[in-house]
Design a protein around this motif. Structure first.
Motif, PDB file in Angstrom:
ATOM      1  N   MET A   1       0.857  -1.210   0.000  1.00  0.00           N
ATOM      2  CA  MET A   1       0.000   0.000   0.000  1.00  0.00           C
ATOM      3  C   MET A   1       0.879   1.242   0.000  1.00  0.00           C
ATOM      4  SD  MET A   1      -3.053   1.210  -0.001  1.00  0.00           S
ATOM      5  CE  MET A   1      -3.890   2.735   0.427  1.00  0.00           C
ATOM      6  N   HIS A   2       1.626   1.423  -1.097  1.00  0.00           N
ATOM      7  CA  HIS A   2       2.517   2.579  -1.215  1.00  0.00           C
ATOM      8  C   HIS A   2       1.856   3.687  -2.001  1.00  0.00           C
ATOM      9  CE1 HIS A   2       2.780   0.099  -4.683  1.00  0.00           C
ATOM     10  NE2 HIS A   2       3.479   0.974  -5.341  1.00  0.00           N
ATOM     11  N   MET A  36       2.711  -2.246 -15.299  1.00  0.00           N
ATOM     12  CA  MET A  36       3.784  -2.788 -14.463  1.00  0.00           C
ATOM     13  C   MET A  36       4.428  -1.673 -13.639  1.00  0.00           C
ATOM     14  SD  MET A  36       4.247  -6.151 -14.872  1.00  0.00           S
ATOM     15  CE  MET A  36       5.973  -6.636 -14.796  1.00  0.00           C
ATOM     16  N   SER A  37       3.650  -0.665 -13.285  1.00  0.00           N
ATOM     17  CA  SER A  37       4.189   0.426 -12.477  1.00  0.00           C
ATOM     18  C   SER A  37       4.067   0.103 -10.995  1.00  0.00           C
ATOM     19  CB  SER A  37       3.446   1.729 -12.765  1.00  0.00           C
ATOM     20  OG  SER A  37       2.118   1.652 -12.266  1.00  0.00           O
ATOM     21  N   GLY A  38       3.338  -0.962 -10.680  1.00  0.00           N
ATOM     22  CA  GLY A  38       3.163  -1.327  -9.282  1.00  0.00           C
ATOM     23  C   GLY A  38       2.063  -0.543  -8.593  1.00  0.00           C
ATOM     24  N   PHE A  84       3.053 -11.906 -19.069  1.00  0.00           N
ATOM     25  CA  PHE A  84       4.233 -11.327 -18.420  1.00  0.00           C
ATOM     26  C   PHE A  84       5.515 -11.837 -19.060  1.00  0.00           C
ATOM     27  CE2 PHE A  84       1.212 -11.164 -14.693  1.00  0.00           C
ATOM     28  CZ  PHE A  84       1.048  -9.785 -14.769  1.00  0.00           C
ATOM     29  N   SER A  85       5.413 -12.314 -20.274  1.00  0.00           N
ATOM     30  CA  SER A  85       6.586 -12.852 -20.950  1.00  0.00           C
ATOM     31  C   SER A  85       7.337 -11.724 -21.656  1.00  0.00           C
ATOM     32  CB  SER A  85       6.125 -13.912 -21.955  1.00  0.00           C
ATOM     33  OG  SER A  85       7.240 -14.456 -22.592  1.00  0.00           O
ATOM     34  N   PHE A  86       8.461 -11.329 -21.042  1.00  0.00           N
ATOM     35  CA  PHE A  86       9.207 -10.183 -21.559  1.00  0.00           C
ATOM     36  C   PHE A  86      10.172 -10.640 -22.652  1.00  0.00           C
ATOM     37  CE2 PHE A  86       8.115  -6.308 -19.290  1.00  0.00           C
ATOM     38  CZ  PHE A  86       7.199  -6.819 -18.396  1.00  0.00           C
ATOM     39  N   GLU A 102       5.932   0.720 -17.550  1.00  0.00           N
ATOM     40  CA  GLU A 102       6.520   0.441 -16.236  1.00  0.00           C
ATOM     41  C   GLU A 102       6.548   1.690 -15.341  1.00  0.00           C
ATOM     42  OE1 GLU A 102       9.320  -3.327 -16.323  1.00  0.00           O
ATOM     43  OE2 GLU A 102      10.276  -1.734 -17.476  1.00  0.00           O
ATOM     44  N   MET A 104       4.960   5.688 -13.896  1.00  0.00           N
ATOM     45  CA  MET A 104       3.791   6.529 -13.601  1.00  0.00           C
ATOM     46  C   MET A 104       4.192   7.950 -13.956  1.00  0.00           C
ATOM     47  SD  MET A 104       3.699   5.296  -9.723  1.00  0.00           S
ATOM     48  CE  MET A 104       5.084   4.220  -9.487  1.00  0.00           C
TER      49      MET A 104
ATOM     50  N   VAL B 129       5.739  -5.980  -2.881  1.00  0.00           N
ATOM     51  CA  VAL B 129       5.100  -5.047  -3.814  1.00  0.00           C
ATOM     52  C   VAL B 129       5.756  -3.668  -3.751  1.00  0.00           C
ATOM     53  CG1 VAL B 129       2.922  -3.951  -4.482  1.00  0.00           C
ATOM     54  CG2 VAL B 129       2.892  -6.254  -3.547  1.00  0.00           C
ATOM     55  N   CYS B 130       5.584  -3.022  -2.605  1.00  0.00           N
ATOM     56  CA  CYS B 130       5.850  -1.585  -2.519  1.00  0.00           C
ATOM     57  C   CYS B 130       7.303  -1.150  -2.748  1.00  0.00           C
ATOM     58  CB  CYS B 130       5.335  -1.050  -1.191  1.00  0.00           C
ATOM     59  SG  CYS B 130       3.612  -1.491  -0.918  1.00  0.00           S
ATOM     60  N   LYS B 133       9.491   0.008  -6.687  1.00  0.00           N
ATOM     61  CA  LYS B 133       9.615   1.180  -7.569  1.00  0.00           C
ATOM     62  C   LYS B 133      10.373   2.338  -6.928  1.00  0.00           C
ATOM     63  CE  LYS B 133       7.616  -0.317 -11.243  1.00  0.00           C
ATOM     64  NZ  LYS B 133       8.200  -0.308 -12.593  1.00  0.00           N
ATOM     65  N   PRO B 158       5.002  -9.922 -10.389  1.00  0.00           N
ATOM     66  CA  PRO B 158       5.969  -9.730 -11.483  1.00  0.00           C
ATOM     67  C   PRO B 158       6.711  -8.389 -11.421  1.00  0.00           C
ATOM     68  CG  PRO B 158       3.721  -9.503 -12.302  1.00  0.00           C
ATOM     69  CD  PRO B 158       3.609  -9.997 -10.902  1.00  0.00           C
ATOM     70  N   VAL B 159       6.076  -7.359 -10.855  1.00  0.00           N
ATOM     71  CA  VAL B 159       6.731  -6.041 -10.842  1.00  0.00           C
ATOM     72  C   VAL B 159       8.026  -6.112 -10.020  1.00  0.00           C
ATOM     73  CG1 VAL B 159       6.481  -3.606 -10.229  1.00  0.00           C
ATOM     74  CG2 VAL B 159       4.535  -4.846 -11.161  1.00  0.00           C
ATOM     75  N   ARG B 162      10.696  -8.035 -11.911  1.00  0.00           N
ATOM     76  CA  ARG B 162      11.260  -7.205 -12.981  1.00  0.00           C
ATOM     77  C   ARG B 162      12.416  -6.340 -12.485  1.00  0.00           C
ATOM     78  NH1 ARG B 162      11.615  -7.462 -17.979  1.00  0.00           N
ATOM     79  NH2 ARG B 162      11.671  -5.219 -18.268  1.00  0.00           N
ATOM     80  N   ILE B 192       9.583 -13.472 -16.907  1.00  0.00           N
ATOM     81  CA  ILE B 192       9.325 -12.096 -16.471  1.00  0.00           C
ATOM     82  C   ILE B 192      10.585 -11.244 -16.627  1.00  0.00           C
ATOM     83  CG2 ILE B 192       8.689 -10.651 -14.491  1.00  0.00           C
ATOM     84  CD1 ILE B 192       7.296 -13.267 -13.383  1.00  0.00           C
TER      85      ILE B 192
END
Lengths: 115, 221
Positions: A1-2, A36-38, A84-86, A102, A104, B129-130, B133, B158-159, B162, B192
């Motif tokens: 939860m960022h 994929m920015s999370g 998700f296959s890069f 990837e 924001m 997760v967090c 980035k 996956p993030v 990556r 991934i």
């Protein structure tokens, strides 16, 4: 939860832009959110509506644009990937460049100026 | 054309712009001191601190060359564990924040005595997760995924995968007790993040730790 951290960073940028243009308010904020920015868009919106209170963006609407992954491959392929296959869906190459999806990005702001 | 009292502005900055700026300063600062920085990430309980302890135990050089920053919501327990191994460690308590940020790290770095240090480990807050980035200014990202968490964690998160330069599958000594498909896990990590190095470790008997040090060494040259 960022999402709260990211929203507060967004509001810092928006406040900076508003100040630079001597705006009195902000009507619309457009953010590009990579898949994929999370970032979870729903959580992001929730956090935005909590955090915007008391800022120059208090009455602003938030527009989120979901950006899929885009790659470019040495073979010339440009476009999306499968799941998700890069790797390049055309030739299977894995040394690809991820050009979008990837990050924001604060794309656009609609500012209110004094009369 | 804009209406009289409104104006559209293109910005195009990343929302993480400010964090990235501080991270870039930290990177420069580390480079100027020839310190190789490593951001260690993974779920709570994935074995990050134990992996660090094991890396310390297997370190061939002088322990004064290592330093550790420990990120947690609460307590100094992890920094105490590292200090107990004879390596200087500083704890960052984030309170309610679920990831380290570049500014938290920059601030904590001032509390370490860095002359003589060549490798800095930063153990991020346990979270798959967090932290992914938020750049910290480090040179290498290691992500720990443990056997008890299940082989589906990479594909579900996956993030994080990556962002990894090295994915360490930890606690492999527990493989006989869990329904963990190592081959599938490795394959999905590769899909991934085809560039990531995948290693297997078991800290209890130091399996894979020397290889991890070798990979870190190769990257830091």
């Amino acid at each position: 939860m960022h999402e709260f951290s990211v929203v507060s960073a967004l509001l810092d940028l928006v406040t900076e832009d508003a100040r630079k243009h001597k705006a009195t308010g902000v009507t619309t904020i457009t953010v590009k959110v990579g898949v994929m920015s999370g970032i979870e868009p729903e959580l992001f919106e929730e956090a935005f509506h909590v955090c915007k209170r008391g800022t120059v963006a208090e009455t602003a609407a938030l527009e989120l644009i979901r950006q899929p992954i885009e790659i470019s491959c040495p073979c010339g392929y440009q476009g999306g990937i499968e799941g998700f296959s890069f790797r390049c869906p055309k030739c299977g190459e894995t040394t690809i460049r991820v050009s979008d999806g990837e990050d924001m990005i604060l794309q656009r702001l609609e500012l209110e100026l004094p009369d | 054309m804009d209406k009289d009292n409104s104006k559209a502005v293109e910005d195009m900055r990343s929302l993480l712009h400010k964090n990235d700026e501080v991270a870039a300063q930290t990177r420069k600062w580390l480079d100027s001191r020839q310190i190789f920085g490593i951001n260690l990430m993974g779920s709570p309980g994935s074995g990050k601190t134990t992996l660090l302890e094991s890396l310390i135990d297997c370190y061939q050089g002088d322990l004064a060359e290592l330093a550790v920053l420990e990120g947690d919501l609460e307590t100094n327990r992890d920094a105490d564990r590292i200090a107990g191994k004879g390596v200087q460690a500083e704890q960052i308590c984030t309170g309610s924040v679920c990831h380290l940020s570049a500014s938290m790290v920059a601030e904590a770095l001032e509390k370490l005595s860095l002359p003589g240090v060549n490798t800095l480990f930063i153990e991020n807050v346990g979270n798959l997760v967090c932290p992914s980035k938020f750049a910290l200014g480090t040179h290498l990202n290691i992500v720990a995924v443990s056997v008890p968490e299940g082989d589906d964690k990479p594909i579900k998160y996956p993030v994080m995968i990556r962002t990894a330069d090295i994915v360490v599958i930890t606690k492999t000594d527990l493989l006989p007790y869990f329904n963990f498909n190592l081959e599938r896990c490795r394959r999905e990590i590769q899909e991934i993040n085809p560039q990531a190095i995948i290693l297997e470790t078991a800290a209890t008997n130091a399996t894979g730790i020397e290889e991890l040090w070798r990979c870190i060494g190769e990257r830091s040259c």
